[in-house]
Design an enzyme around this catalytic site. Structure first.
Site, PDB file in Angstrom:
ATOM      1  N   LYS A   1       0.835  -1.212   0.000  1.00 51.62           N
ATOM      2  CA  LYS A   1       0.000   0.000   0.000  1.00 51.62           C
ATOM      3  C   LYS A   1       0.870   1.263   0.000  1.00 51.62           C
ATOM      4  CE  LYS A   1      -2.413  -0.807   3.752  1.00 51.62           C
ATOM      5  NZ  LYS A   1      -1.824  -2.100   4.175  1.00 51.62           N
TER       6      LYS A   1
ATOM      7  N   ARG B   1      -9.918   1.180   8.794  1.00 52.65           N
ATOM      8  CA  ARG B   1      -9.461  -0.181   9.054  1.00 52.65           C
ATOM      9  C   ARG B   1     -10.535  -1.019   9.747  1.00 52.65           C
ATOM     10  NH1 ARG B   1      -3.604   0.691   8.790  1.00 52.65           N
ATOM     11  NH2 ARG B   1      -2.482  -1.251   9.062  1.00 52.65           N
TER      12      ARG B   1
ATOM     13  N   ARG C   1      11.350  -6.674   5.199  1.00 52.14           N
ATOM     14  CA  ARG C   1      11.160  -5.237   4.952  1.00 52.14           C
ATOM     15  C   ARG C   1      12.027  -4.401   5.881  1.00 52.14           C
ATOM     16  NH1 ARG C   1       5.243  -2.511   4.700  1.00 52.14           N
ATOM     17  NH2 ARG C   1       5.100  -2.927   6.937  1.00 52.14           N
TER      18      ARG C   1
ATOM     19  N   ARG D   1      10.769  -2.401  11.428  1.00 53.25           N
ATOM     20  CA  ARG D   1       9.680  -1.956  12.298  1.00 53.25           C
ATOM     21  C   ARG D   1       9.394  -3.039  13.335  1.00 53.25           C
ATOM     22  NH1 ARG D   1       4.935  -0.046   8.249  1.00 53.25           N
ATOM     23  NH2 ARG D   1       3.739  -1.042   9.903  1.00 53.25           N
TER      24      ARG D   1
ATOM     25  N   ARG E   1      -1.181  -9.006  13.238  1.00 56.62           N
ATOM     26  CA  ARG E   1      -1.681  -7.987  12.293  1.00 56.62           C
ATOM     27  C   ARG E   1      -2.535  -8.641  11.204  1.00 56.62           C
ATOM     28  NH1 ARG E   1       3.517  -5.238  10.291  1.00 56.62           N
ATOM     29  NH2 ARG E   1       2.196  -3.773   9.174  1.00 56.62           N
TER      30      ARG E   1
HETATM   31  P1  AMP Z   1       0.501   0.592   8.817  1.00 53.17           P
HETATM   32  O1  AMP Z   1       1.737   1.370   8.633  1.00 53.17           O
HETATM   33  O2  AMP Z   1      -0.650   1.085   7.987  1.00 53.17           O
HETATM   34  O3  AMP Z   1       0.714  -0.901   8.674  1.00 53.17           O
HETATM   35  O4  AMP Z   1       0.040   0.822  10.341  1.00 53.17           O
HETATM   36  C1  AMP Z   1       0.858   0.419  11.413  1.00 53.17           C
HETATM   37  C2  AMP Z   1       0.037   0.304  12.676  1.00 53.17           C
HETATM   38  O5  AMP Z   1      -0.533   1.579  12.993  1.00 53.17           O
HETATM   39  C3  AMP Z   1      -1.152  -0.637  12.602  1.00 53.17           C
HETATM   40  O6  AMP Z   1      -0.796  -1.995  12.814  1.00 53.17           O
HETATM   41  C4  AMP Z   1      -2.034  -0.082  13.713  1.00 53.17           C
HETATM   42  O7  AMP Z   1      -1.540  -0.457  14.980  1.00 53.17           O
HETATM   43  C5  AMP Z   1      -1.834   1.419  13.558  1.00 53.17           C
HETATM   44  N1  AMP Z   1      -2.826   1.977  12.616  1.00 53.17           N
HETATM   45  C6  AMP Z   1      -2.602   2.495  11.380  1.00 53.17           C
HETATM   46  N2  AMP Z   1      -3.746   2.910  10.826  1.00 53.17           N
HETATM   47  C7  AMP Z   1      -4.728   2.650  11.725  1.00 53.17           C
HETATM   48  C8  AMP Z   1      -6.132   2.817  11.732  1.00 53.17           C
HETATM   49  N3  AMP Z   1      -6.799   3.325  10.677  1.00 53.17           N
HETATM   50  N4  AMP Z   1      -6.803   2.438  12.846  1.00 53.17           N
HETATM   51  C9  AMP Z   1      -6.174   1.937  13.913  1.00 53.17           C
HETATM   52  N5  AMP Z   1      -4.862   1.712  13.966  1.00 53.17           N
HETATM   53  C10 AMP Z   1      -4.131   2.058  12.880  1.00 53.17           C
END
Ligand code: AMP
Length: 214
Positions: free
Chosen positions: A13, A88, A127, A160, A171
């Site tokens: 993404k 989400r 990654r 990360r 996740r």
């Molecule tokens: P990402 O970089 O999009 O994979 O997001 C990393 C982490 O941030 C996720 O695993 C969640 O813990 C948190 N996160 C990101 N976007 C959201 C969202 N829309 N709602 C809740 N938690 C989020």
């Protein structure tokens, strides 16, 4: 252009969002990036979000929705945006609907990136992410020119915390249980476009643009 990008962690993404945001000249709004920037700067928001992120759980809607409402109210979002990582769950999708109705900013499309779990694990375990500009690399498939250093800004590359194996498994569960239902939600609204997230980055971007324009 007002777009949402949906897909499991590791679907690419972030990578596609950068390409598409440049193509449509719209801001790339990644809730994950905003949280990570806040954690790095030790803000109140960062402190509230960190424990959830480190465990692979969603940050509570009350915190996330407020943050997105704020971000969509900024001037650069008035002429379009690409949301990456939000909504989400269906409650966030409902809240987004409310915000966009209030602002008279209807969505144009929701792009789903589809990928198998085995490929996700392969991608996430290797990654490496730039601490400074968030660009992603892969220790095998997309190596940086100098190991541990970002090609774009020379920032430090790190793994990360939530890309570690135990957290990735959680996740993926969270994605299946909480996020996947929004695919049906947007399909019912006639906004959903689905493409495969496997293959060459540029080809996927092209596929995305063609699919969005249909
Ligand atoms: P990402 O970089 O999009 O994979 O997001 C990393 C982490 O941030 C996720 O695993 C969640 O813990 C948190 N996160 C990101 N976007 C959201 C969202 N829309 N709602 C809740 N938690 C989020």
């Amino acid at each position: 252009m007002r777009l949402i990008l949906v897909g499991p962690p590791g679907a690419g993404k972030g990578t596609q969002a950068v390409q598409l945001a440049a193509h449509y000249s719209i801001p790339h709004i990644s809730t994950g990036d905003i949280f990570r920037a806040n954690i790095k700067n030790s803000t109140e928001l960062g402190k509230r979000a960190q424990s959830f992120i480190d465990k692979g759980e969603l940050v509570p809607d009350s915190v996330t929705n407020e943050m997105v409402r704020d971000r969509l109210g900024q001037p650069d979002a008035a002429s379009g945006f690409l949301l990456d990582g939000f909504p989400r769950n269906t409650a966030q999708a409902d809240e987004l609907n409310k915000i966009l109705v209030e602002k008279s900013m209807p969505l144009d499309a929701v792009l789903e990136l589809k990928i198998e779990n085995s490929e996700i694990i392969r991608r996430l375990s290797g990654r490496r992410t730039c601490r400074n500009c968030s660009t992603s690399f892969h220790v095998e498939f997309e190596k940086s020119k100098v190991a541990g250093v970002c090609d774009l800004c020379q920032g430090e590359l790190y793994q990360r915390e939530d890309d570690k194996e135990e957290v990735v498994a959680r996740r993926l569960e969270v994605y299946t249980e909480q996020t996947a239902p929004i695919i049906n939600y947007y399909s019912k609204l006639g906004l959903l476009k689905t493409i495969s997230a496997v293959g060459d980055v540029k080809e996927i971007t092209q596929l995305a643009i063609t699919s969005i324009s249909k």
